[in-house]
Motif scaffolding. Structure first.
Motif, PDB file in Angstrom:
ATOM      1  N   ASP A 455       0.817  -1.217   0.000  1.00 30.49           N
ATOM      2  CA  ASP A 455       0.000   0.000   0.000  1.00 30.49           C
ATOM      3  C   ASP A 455       0.849   1.265   0.000  1.00 30.49           C
ATOM      4  O   ASP A 455       0.338   2.367   0.211  1.00 30.49           O
ATOM      5  N   GLY A 456       2.150   1.102  -0.223  1.00 34.26           N
ATOM      6  CA  GLY A 456       3.027   2.265  -0.329  1.00 34.26           C
ATOM      7  C   GLY A 456       3.724   2.670   0.952  1.00 34.26           C
ATOM      8  O   GLY A 456       4.637   3.505   0.934  1.00 34.26           O
ATOM      9  N   LYS A 457       3.322   2.101   2.093  1.00 31.46           N
ATOM     10  CA  LYS A 457       3.977   2.430   3.360  1.00 31.46           C
ATOM     11  C   LYS A 457       5.417   1.904   3.356  1.00 31.46           C
ATOM     12  O   LYS A 457       5.712   0.845   2.792  1.00 31.46           O
ATOM     13  N   LYS A 458       6.313   2.656   4.000  1.00 28.14           N
ATOM     14  CA  LYS A 458       7.706   2.249   4.126  1.00 28.14           C
ATOM     15  C   LYS A 458       7.900   1.520   5.451  1.00 28.14           C
ATOM     16  O   LYS A 458       7.611   2.072   6.525  1.00 28.14           O
ATOM     17  N   VAL A 459       8.385   0.286   5.374  1.00 27.11           N
ATOM     18  CA  VAL A 459       8.539  -0.560   6.554  1.00 27.11           C
ATOM     19  C   VAL A 459      10.027  -0.685   6.889  1.00 27.11           C
ATOM     20  O   VAL A 459      10.809  -1.171   6.057  1.00 27.11           O
ATOM     21  N   PRO A 521       0.061   5.199  15.567  1.00 28.20           N
ATOM     22  CA  PRO A 521      -0.671   4.866  14.339  1.00 28.20           C
ATOM     23  C   PRO A 521      -0.147   3.604  13.658  1.00 28.20           C
ATOM     24  O   PRO A 521      -0.899   2.900  12.981  1.00 28.20           O
ATOM     25  N   TRP A 522       1.156   3.309  13.810  1.00 28.09           N
ATOM     26  CA  TRP A 522       1.757   2.098  13.243  1.00 28.09           C
ATOM     27  C   TRP A 522       1.129   0.854  13.874  1.00 28.09           C
ATOM     28  O   TRP A 522       0.928  -0.159  13.202  1.00 28.09           O
ATOM     29  N   TYR A 523       0.809   0.944  15.156  1.00 24.39           N
ATOM     30  CA  TYR A 523       0.112  -0.140  15.858  1.00 24.39           C
ATOM     31  C   TYR A 523      -1.339  -0.230  15.403  1.00 24.39           C
ATOM     32  O   TYR A 523      -1.836  -1.326  15.076  1.00 24.39           O
ATOM     33  N   GLU A 524      -2.011   0.902  15.368  1.00 26.31           N
ATOM     34  CA  GLU A 524      -3.429   0.906  15.005  1.00 26.31           C
ATOM     35  C   GLU A 524      -3.645   0.355  13.597  1.00 26.31           C
ATOM     36  O   GLU A 524      -4.703  -0.218  13.299  1.00 26.31           O
ATOM     37  N   ASP A 525      -2.650   0.497  12.744  1.00 22.29           N
ATOM     38  CA  ASP A 525      -2.763   0.050  11.354  1.00 22.29           C
ATOM     39  C   ASP A 525      -2.433  -1.424  11.196  1.00 22.29           C
ATOM     40  O   ASP A 525      -2.379  -1.923  10.064  1.00 22.29           O
ATOM     41  N   GLY A 526      -2.231  -2.127  12.322  1.00 24.01           N
ATOM     42  CA  GLY A 526      -1.899  -3.546  12.249  1.00 24.01           C
ATOM     43  C   GLY A 526      -2.659  -4.365  13.276  1.00 24.01           C
ATOM     44  O   GLY A 526      -2.116  -5.318  13.838  1.00 24.01           O
ATOM     45  N   LYS A 527      -3.912  -4.004  13.538  1.00 19.83           N
ATOM     46  CA  LYS A 527      -4.731  -4.726  14.507  1.00 19.83           C
ATOM     47  C   LYS A 527      -6.172  -4.789  13.997  1.00 19.83           C
ATOM     48  O   LYS A 527      -6.523  -4.167  12.990  1.00 19.83           O
ATOM     49  N   LEU A 528      -6.983  -5.564  14.688  1.00 20.16           N
ATOM     50  CA  LEU A 528      -8.407  -5.689  14.377  1.00 20.16           C
ATOM     51  C   LEU A 528      -8.616  -5.959  12.875  1.00 20.16           C
ATOM     52  O   LEU A 528      -8.065  -6.921  12.353  1.00 20.16           O
ATOM     53  N   LEU A 529      -9.391  -5.132  12.198  1.00 18.01           N
ATOM     54  CA  LEU A 529      -9.708  -5.363  10.784  1.00 18.01           C
ATOM     55  C   LEU A 529      -8.591  -4.925   9.846  1.00 18.01           C
ATOM     56  O   LEU A 529      -8.755  -4.964   8.621  1.00 18.01           O
ATOM     57  N   LYS A 530      -7.448  -4.515  10.426  1.00 17.37           N
ATOM     58  CA  LYS A 530      -6.264  -4.199   9.628  1.00 17.37           C
ATOM     59  C   LYS A 530      -5.110  -5.156   9.949  1.00 17.37           C
ATOM     60  O   LYS A 530      -3.961  -4.898   9.594  1.00 17.37           O
ATOM     61  N   LYS A 531      -5.423  -6.263  10.613  1.00 15.42           N
ATOM     62  CA  LYS A 531      -4.379  -7.174  11.078  1.00 15.42           C
ATOM     63  C   LYS A 531      -3.531  -7.733   9.938  1.00 15.42           C
ATOM     64  O   LYS A 531      -2.333  -7.982  10.106  1.00 15.42           O
ATOM     65  N   ASN A 533      -2.228  -6.364   7.567  1.00 14.61           N
ATOM     66  CA  ASN A 533      -1.074  -5.516   7.244  1.00 14.61           C
ATOM     67  C   ASN A 533       0.190  -6.052   7.892  1.00 14.61           C
ATOM     68  O   ASN A 533       1.296  -5.914   7.335  1.00 14.61           O
ATOM     69  N   THR A 534       0.046  -6.635   9.092  1.00 14.45           N
ATOM     70  CA  THR A 534       1.204  -7.217   9.778  1.00 14.45           C
ATOM     71  C   THR A 534       1.844  -8.293   8.918  1.00 14.45           C
ATOM     72  O   THR A 534       3.071  -8.349   8.762  1.00 14.45           O
ATOM     73  N   THR A 536       1.356  -8.990   5.571  1.00 11.62           N
ATOM     74  CA  THR A 536       1.839  -8.543   4.256  1.00 11.62           C
ATOM     75  C   THR A 536       3.082  -7.675   4.387  1.00 11.62           C
ATOM     76  O   THR A 536       3.950  -7.701   3.502  1.00 11.62           O
ATOM     77  N   ASP A 537       3.206  -6.917   5.482  1.00 13.95           N
ATOM     78  CA  ASP A 537       4.445  -6.160   5.720  1.00 13.95           C
ATOM     79  C   ASP A 537       5.639  -7.106   5.798  1.00 13.95           C
ATOM     80  O   ASP A 537       6.705  -6.846   5.216  1.00 13.95           O
ATOM     81  N   PHE A 538       5.491  -8.189   6.546  1.00 15.98           N
ATOM     82  CA  PHE A 538       6.594  -9.138   6.714  1.00 15.98           C
ATOM     83  C   PHE A 538       6.952  -9.766   5.365  1.00 15.98           C
ATOM     84  O   PHE A 538       8.141  -9.905   5.022  1.00 15.98           O
ATOM     85  N   ILE A 539       5.942 -10.130   4.599  1.00 12.22           N
ATOM     86  CA  ILE A 539       6.184 -10.711   3.274  1.00 12.22           C
ATOM     87  C   ILE A 539       6.872  -9.698   2.370  1.00 12.22           C
ATOM     88  O   ILE A 539       7.827 -10.030   1.641  1.00 12.22           O
ATOM     89  N   ASP A 540       6.426  -8.446   2.419  1.00 14.65           N
ATOM     90  CA  ASP A 540       7.050  -7.411   1.585  1.00 14.65           C
ATOM     91  C   ASP A 540       8.497  -7.137   2.011  1.00 14.65           C
ATOM     92  O   ASP A 540       9.353  -6.858   1.162  1.00 14.65           O
ATOM     93  N   CYS A 541       8.768  -7.206   3.316  1.00 11.48           N
ATOM     94  CA  CYS A 541      10.156  -7.079   3.784  1.00 11.48           C
ATOM     95  C   CYS A 541      10.998  -8.229   3.246  1.00 11.48           C
ATOM     96  O   CYS A 541      12.156  -8.036   2.826  1.00 11.48           O
ATOM     97  N   SER A 542      10.435  -9.424   3.231  1.00 14.84           N
ATOM     98  CA  SER A 542      11.144 -10.599   2.711  1.00 14.84           C
ATOM     99  C   SER A 542      11.469 -10.413   1.234  1.00 14.84           C
ATOM    100  O   SER A 542      12.601 -10.668   0.781  1.00 14.84           O
TER     101      SER A 542
END
Length: 710
Positions: A455-459, A521-531, A533-534, A536-542
């Motif tokens: 989604d364009g975020k830098k991890v 906000p980094w936490y809020e963007d990776g919980k509940l109905l946005k979980k 993202n956690t 896909t972030d790891f996969i994108d880092c890989s």
């Protein structure tokens, strides 16, 4: 500068190229266990799930024990060829640790307190000296003696009475984080016969030296839900002073640094509430500081005639600091001290007589800010590393100009530093020793890179490796991740990790959403109905690390534990071809079933993290990523899964069921190992050296996949 020889590099690459062939020859005739299938129909919202392994939830069922033991036997046979290597790794890791070590002393209420370890022993010895470090050593607790006869031992919650004559302490000998509190007379050495069971282990004294407040746990759910008042020698039943009836909250109790107030608190993921009682009148009634309001988080510290409040009130996502009087504590009386800043996360404060110390996080990096109460000074401690960890340490004394903090980085051992806030001079009180004579931090490189998410975020990703490594895609790389509860995995130094780095591995930490590395906000963007993202972030880092030729799918490994184990389960379902091997420790993988069972420890307190599946929207979303529910007929990487039979946080049956389903459905011939430690819980072995054996097991698994045998 010591360099890896060319011949060693060649041998590592050659061994890696032969790894699959060598491993299969050793293990090809060993047959994995097959778990019995006993279909159970689980119906929710009209959706029927068939769970063939639901029967494994029956703790102490002989059939369950038999299955776990068969898996352990299979693991033993499959790793028999690495047994000597594991022992060698263990000895190597142990050799770097100073066995006869001790903590930096800290001063409190007339005594210097020191924790030390003795050569060849697993557990700490807690001591103190009166007035001077040259004084006579008084042994408070020798955990080595206390641990005799127990396969697991944990001492926690040591709490000294104001007159220095008594010590309350908690002991867990099962590893389910259920502590029994007792009281020791430090003048006579007598441990009083009274035992207080089913507690968190922590407690705090009233200023009368006989009233003890503690938090009890529900024996079934293990939720800390009650605060009691215990009066020594009163011969009466302990008095319940606070009961948290909302099963999404946990209660706790402590004393303010000023020693004036006993503070009882309760919190959920999104909301907190506190009540206060003057410690001089411990028999009195608590008064609510600020009644709970859903979504209002706050914590309190006392100083002079005021309370200081760290809070997210009024949309302060990254928190702000407020102040109010002792008597008018409700929110409408709070006044701003430090405003909310969009780019800075306010994490904590330390209060001293003349100074306020603020712990912040900006662009992922720790910052320590020192401010005089009279506003005459306001400055930051200087840190110039690209990626590091710094945090305030034990600062119990109020009337001092010395701030104690700790600093380390991926290449730099941990230092404990005393900083004079007046002169701005600092003294390194202790730097972690790395024994063996082979470690030189100049032989290693650390860096921070930024991967782009879908989604364009830098991890951010923190890395460490030996100098001289070439980015040619051939390096083995271990990527670690967690990404839940707002917990941040900061880049830290590890002596045991050297056993990977010195064998050519790159070690990386993915600072994915779900943690607070880049603020709330980094936490809020990776919980509940946005979980998701956690994950896909790891996969994108890989993928980024592969694209930048740090490694390749043939040499990339992933590791995570607990909620990080959930991460591992999700990514191997979503992108199994990215990894040659995965280590999932105590993995939370049966998310739907667990979150629907309120009797399981910790479930109800997690609704604001994962969502309550009683709500159909959350049920469907959780089901869409729950690792157990999404195992399918596909190839999976080589995997090592570990758990503890007494785990109170992630029950043993979650990984057990997951492994059984993986064995049933996966289409590859890759290794799948499952090890249950029948004597431990969520945190593994309790002894400092026994814990190294678990690390040696994980490292041997990874190194063996790379064909590295020594």
């Amino acid at each position: 500068m010591k360099k890896i020889s060319v011949m060693l590099i060649i041998s590592i690459i050659f061994a890696a190229a032969c790894k699959n062939k060598n491993t299969s020859k050793v293990t090809e005739n060993i047959v994995p266990p097959v778990a019995d299938k006993k279909p159970t129909s689980l119906n929710k919202h009209g959706d029927i799930r068939i769970d063939d392994y639901f029967w494994m939830n029956e703790r102490d069922n002989p059939e369950v024990i038999d299955y776990l033991e068969r898996e352990n036997d299979y693991n033993e046979k499959m790793t028999a060829h690495t047994r000597e290597f594991q022992e060698s790794l263990f000895a190597e890791m142990k050799s770097r640790i100073k066995e006869d070590d001790e903590s930096v002393p800290y001063f409190y209420n007339g005594y210097w307190y020191i924790t030390r370890f003795e050569k060849g022993k697993d557990y700490p010895v807690y001591t103190r000296k009166k007035d001077s470090l040259d004084g006579r050593e008084e042994i408070l607790f020798d955990c080595n003696a206390m641990a005799e006869g127990h396969s697991f031992f944990q001492l926690g919650g040591i709490n000294i009475s104001p007159d220095n004559k008594l010590a309350a302490f908690g002991v867990d000998t099962v590893s389910r984080r259920i502590y029994t509190i007792r009281v020791k007379n430090l003048e006579t050495g007598e441990i009083y016969p009274a035992e207080i069971g089913n507690t968190t282990g922590g407690s705090t004294w009233g200023n009368d030296n006989k009233t003890l407040f503690y938090t009890a746990k529900d024996p079934q759910t293990l939720r800390s839900d009650r605060v009691y008042r215990h009066v020594l020698g009163a011969g009466q039943q302990d008095e319940l002073v606070y009961h948290e009836e909302d099963d999404t909250y946990n209660a706790f109790v402590y004393k303010s640094k000023s020693r004036k107030y006993i503070i009882a608190g309760s919190h959920s993921t999104l909301t907190s509430e506190y009540s206060v009682l003057e410690a001089d009148t411990p028999g009195g009634d608590f008064r609510v500081f600020q009644p709970r309001v859903r979504g209002l988080e706050y914590s309190i510290s006392h100083y002079g005639d005021s309370f200081y409040i760290l809070t997210n009130a009024d949309g302060a996502t990254n928190f702000k600091l407020m102040r109010t009087s002792e008597t008018e504590t409700q929110k409408e009386h709070w006044e701003e001290v430090l405003p909310h800043r969009e780019e800075v996360l306010l994490e904590d404060i330390d209060i001293f007589r003349d100074f306020l110390v603020v712990s912040e996080r900006s662009e992922g990096l720790n910052k320590i800010r020192v401010m005089r109460w009279d506003h005459s000074e306001d400055y930051y401690l200087p840190f110039d590393n690209e990626t590091y960890t710094a945090y305030t340490a034990t600062n119990i004394e109020f009337d001092t100009d010395i701030l104690r903090y700790r600093y380390n980085a991926l290449t730099t051992p941990l230092s404990t530093i005393d900083f004079n806030m007046v002169t701005r001079e600092q003294e390194v009180k202790k730097e972690q020793e790395v024994l063996g004579g082979k470690f030189d931090k100049d032989n290693y490189v650390s860096e921070r890179v930024w991967a782009e998410a879908g989604d364009g975020k830098k991890v951010p990703v923190s890395l460490v490796y030996r100098k001289g490594i070439k980015k040619d895609g051939k390096n083995p790389l271990l990527l670690y991740g967690y990404g839940s509860y707002g917990a941040t995995i900061d880049p830290y130094f590890s002596t045991v990790r050297l056993s990977l780095l010195d064998r050519g591995f790159i070690y990386a930490i993915a600072h994915i959403r779900g943690g607070e590395y880049l603020g709330r906000p980094w936490y809020e963007d990776g919980k509940l109905l946005k979980k998701k993202n956690t994950f896909t972030d790891f996969i994108d880092c890989s993928r980024f690390l592969i694209a930048e030729k740090y490694t390749s799918p043939e040499h990339l490994y992933a590791m995570g534990g607990s909620a990080g184990g959930l991460l591992m389960g999700a990514v191997v379902n979503m992108s199994p071809g990215l990894y040659n091997g995965v280590v999932a420790a105590v993995p939370f993988v049966d998310v739907v079933t667990t979150m629907l069972d309120e009797s399981i420890p910790l479930t109800t307190g997690e609704y604001d993290e994962w969502g309550n599946p009683d709500d159909k929207e959350y049920y469907n979303y959780i089901k869409s990523y729950s690792p157990y529910d999404n195992v399918k007929a596909q190839e999976y990487p080589n995997m090592l899964v570990t758990t503890g039979y007494h785990d109170s946080q992630v029950q043993y049956w979650e990984p057990a069921k997951w492994v059984a389903r993986l064995r049933e459905l996966k289409t590859d011939k890759n290794i799948l190992l499952f090890h249950t430690n029948m004597e431990t819980g969520h945190s593994g072995a309790s002894g400092r050296f026994d814990a190294l054996k678990e690390v040696a097991e994980e490292y041997a698994f990874l190194l063996d996949l790379e064909g590295i045998k020594e």
